[in-house]
Enzyme design. Structure first.
Site, PDB file in Angstrom:
ATOM      1  CG  ASP A 185     -37.876 -25.867  17.643  1.00 56.91           C
ATOM      2  OD1 ASP A 185     -38.068 -26.016  16.430  1.00 56.91           O
ATOM      3  OD2 ASP A 185     -38.167 -24.824  18.271  1.00 56.91           O
ATOM      4  CE1 TYR A 194     -29.331  -8.698  19.800  1.00 59.63           C
ATOM      5  CE2 TYR A 194     -30.497  -8.774  21.883  1.00 59.63           C
ATOM      6  CZ  TYR A 194     -30.408  -8.337  20.580  1.00 59.63           C
ATOM      7  OH  TYR A 194     -31.409  -7.539  20.050  1.00 59.63           O
ATOM      8  CG  ASP A 201     -37.702 -12.369  17.483  1.00 53.92           C
ATOM      9  OD1 ASP A 201     -37.236 -11.236  17.319  1.00 53.92           O
ATOM     10  OD2 ASP A 201     -38.911 -12.592  17.703  1.00 53.92           O
TER      11      ASP A 201
HETATM   12  N1  APR Z   1     -35.364 -23.292  20.287  1.00 54.61           N
HETATM   13  C1  APR Z   1     -34.554 -23.111  21.371  1.00 54.61           C
HETATM   14  N2  APR Z   1     -33.420 -22.381  21.343  1.00 54.61           N
HETATM   15  C2  APR Z   1     -33.078 -21.816  20.162  1.00 54.61           C
HETATM   16  C3  APR Z   1     -33.871 -21.940  18.992  1.00 54.61           C
HETATM   17  C4  APR Z   1     -35.054 -22.721  19.094  1.00 54.61           C
HETATM   18  N3  APR Z   1     -35.875 -22.911  18.036  1.00 54.61           N
HETATM   19  N4  APR Z   1     -33.253 -21.243  17.984  1.00 54.61           N
HETATM   20  C5  APR Z   1     -32.120 -20.725  18.507  1.00 54.61           C
HETATM   21  N5  APR Z   1     -32.005 -21.058  19.805  1.00 54.61           N
HETATM   22  C6  APR Z   1     -30.951 -20.718  20.764  1.00 54.61           C
HETATM   23  C7  APR Z   1     -29.621 -20.301  20.193  1.00 54.61           C
HETATM   24  O1  APR Z   1     -28.850 -21.437  19.886  1.00 54.61           O
HETATM   25  C8  APR Z   1     -29.051 -19.499  21.359  1.00 54.61           C
HETATM   26  O2  APR Z   1     -28.459 -20.394  22.281  1.00 54.61           O
HETATM   27  O3  APR Z   1     -31.409 -19.575  21.476  1.00 54.61           O
HETATM   28  C9  APR Z   1     -30.282 -18.894  22.035  1.00 54.61           C
HETATM   29  C10 APR Z   1     -30.461 -17.391  21.806  1.00 54.61           C
HETATM   30  O4  APR Z   1     -30.062 -17.071  20.494  1.00 54.61           O
HETATM   31  P1  APR Z   1     -30.812 -15.943  19.614  1.00 54.61           P
HETATM   32  O5  APR Z   1     -32.096 -16.476  19.152  1.00 54.61           O
HETATM   33  O6  APR Z   1     -29.805 -15.465  18.604  1.00 54.61           O
HETATM   34  O7  APR Z   1     -31.133 -14.778  20.647  1.00 54.61           O
HETATM   35  P2  APR Z   1     -30.195 -13.653  21.277  1.00 54.61           P
HETATM   36  O8  APR Z   1     -28.782 -14.061  21.353  1.00 54.61           O
HETATM   37  O9  APR Z   1     -30.908 -13.237  22.524  1.00 54.61           O
HETATM   38  O10 APR Z   1     -30.270 -12.468  20.197  1.00 54.61           O
HETATM   39  C11 APR Z   1     -31.501 -11.810  20.011  1.00 54.61           C
HETATM   40  O11 APR Z   1     -31.401 -12.206  17.676  1.00 54.61           O
HETATM   41  O12 APR Z   1     -32.944 -13.341  16.487  1.00 54.61           O
HETATM   42  C12 APR Z   1     -32.546 -12.097  16.835  1.00 54.61           C
HETATM   43  O13 APR Z   1     -34.555 -10.787  16.806  1.00 54.61           O
HETATM   44  C13 APR Z   1     -33.583 -11.385  17.648  1.00 54.61           C
HETATM   45  O14 APR Z   1     -32.421  -9.310  17.482  1.00 54.61           O
HETATM   46  C14 APR Z   1     -32.726 -10.390  18.358  1.00 54.61           C
HETATM   47  C15 APR Z   1     -31.460 -11.172  18.647  1.00 54.61           C
END
Ligand code: APR
Length: 185
Positions: free
Chosen positions: A10, A127, A34
């Site tokens: 995490d 995304y 996020d």
């Molecule tokens: N630590 C590390 N990696 C994480 C965590 C965490 N706590 N939570 C999720 N992930 C991973 C997911 O499994 C994925 O592989 O981070 C990667 C990116 O996923 P998202 O968080 O959905 O980000 P993204 O695909 O760039 O989409 C961005 O999602 O949360 C919203 O506000 C954000 O609108 C934006 C969009």
């Protein structure tokens, strides 16, 4: 030469000078990484994001760009917020924009004097960017970046992501942080 390491875990628990957030253009939070960063880091992060929206980024942070705020209660000094491209023709699924997220998230720490930066797998969740392609773009962009950052840690949230990044990073990383981390490839 920036050292690359991988770890399973995490990102809100990762100790680093700067932790990169996979944000959206509003900078006002969301789900995934996020949401985790804002929850764990506390309201100070959002307060600085709001101030950025009220000043330099009135129309939001453009895709591929990066900006720093406090890290609040996270084990880091800064959060670097960057906005990845949405995969697919309608989302401007331009690989160059994804590469720019990594490049810009290494340029901003140079301005701050940060020497260790932790990245999530940008754009591979909500995304929808295919993991293998995102890993290839990420590792190449970090390797080609001209930066004073000494160590980049890719913090992968599950074993599938870890294995995708390991295919391109080539070297087993520090598995210490990943509960149930896969054996070093
Ligand atoms: N630590 C590390 N990696 C994480 C965590 C965490 N706590 N939570 C999720 N992930 C991973 C997911 O499994 C994925 O592989 O981070 C990667 C990116 O996923 P998202 O968080 O959905 O980000 P993204 O695909 O760039 O989409 C961005 O999602 O949360 C919203 O506000 C954000 O609108 C934006 C969009």
């Amino acid at each position: 030469m920036t050292r690359l390491t991988l770890t399973l875990g995490d990102i809100t628990r990762q100790h680093a000078d700067a932790i990169v957030n996979a944000a959206n253009s509003s900078l006002l939070g969301g789900g995934g990484v996020d949401g985790a960063i804002h929850r764990a880091g506390g309201p100070g992060i959002l307060a600085e994001c709001r101030a950025l929206r009220a000043s330099r980024y009135g129309r939001g942070l453009p895709t591929g760009q990066a900006v720093a705020t406090t890290a609040g209660r996270l084990p880091a000094r800064w959060v670097i917020h960057t906005v990845g491209p949405v995969y697919g023709p309608d989302g401007g699924g331009d690989p160059e924009l994804l590469a720019s997220c990594y490049r810009e998230s290494l340029r901003v720490p140079d301005e701050l004097g940060a020497r260790t930066v932790a990245f999530p797998a940008i754009s591979t969740g909500v995304y929808r960017w295919p993991l293998d392609d995102a890993a290839r773009i990420a590792v190449r962009a970090v390797r080609e970046a001209e930066t004073a950052v000494e160590e980049v840690v890719f913090v992968l949230f599950d074993e599938r992501a870890y294995e995708a990044f390991a295919r391109y990073a080539g070297t087993p990383g520090d598995d210490a942080d990943g509960p149930g981390a896969p054996a070093a490839p």
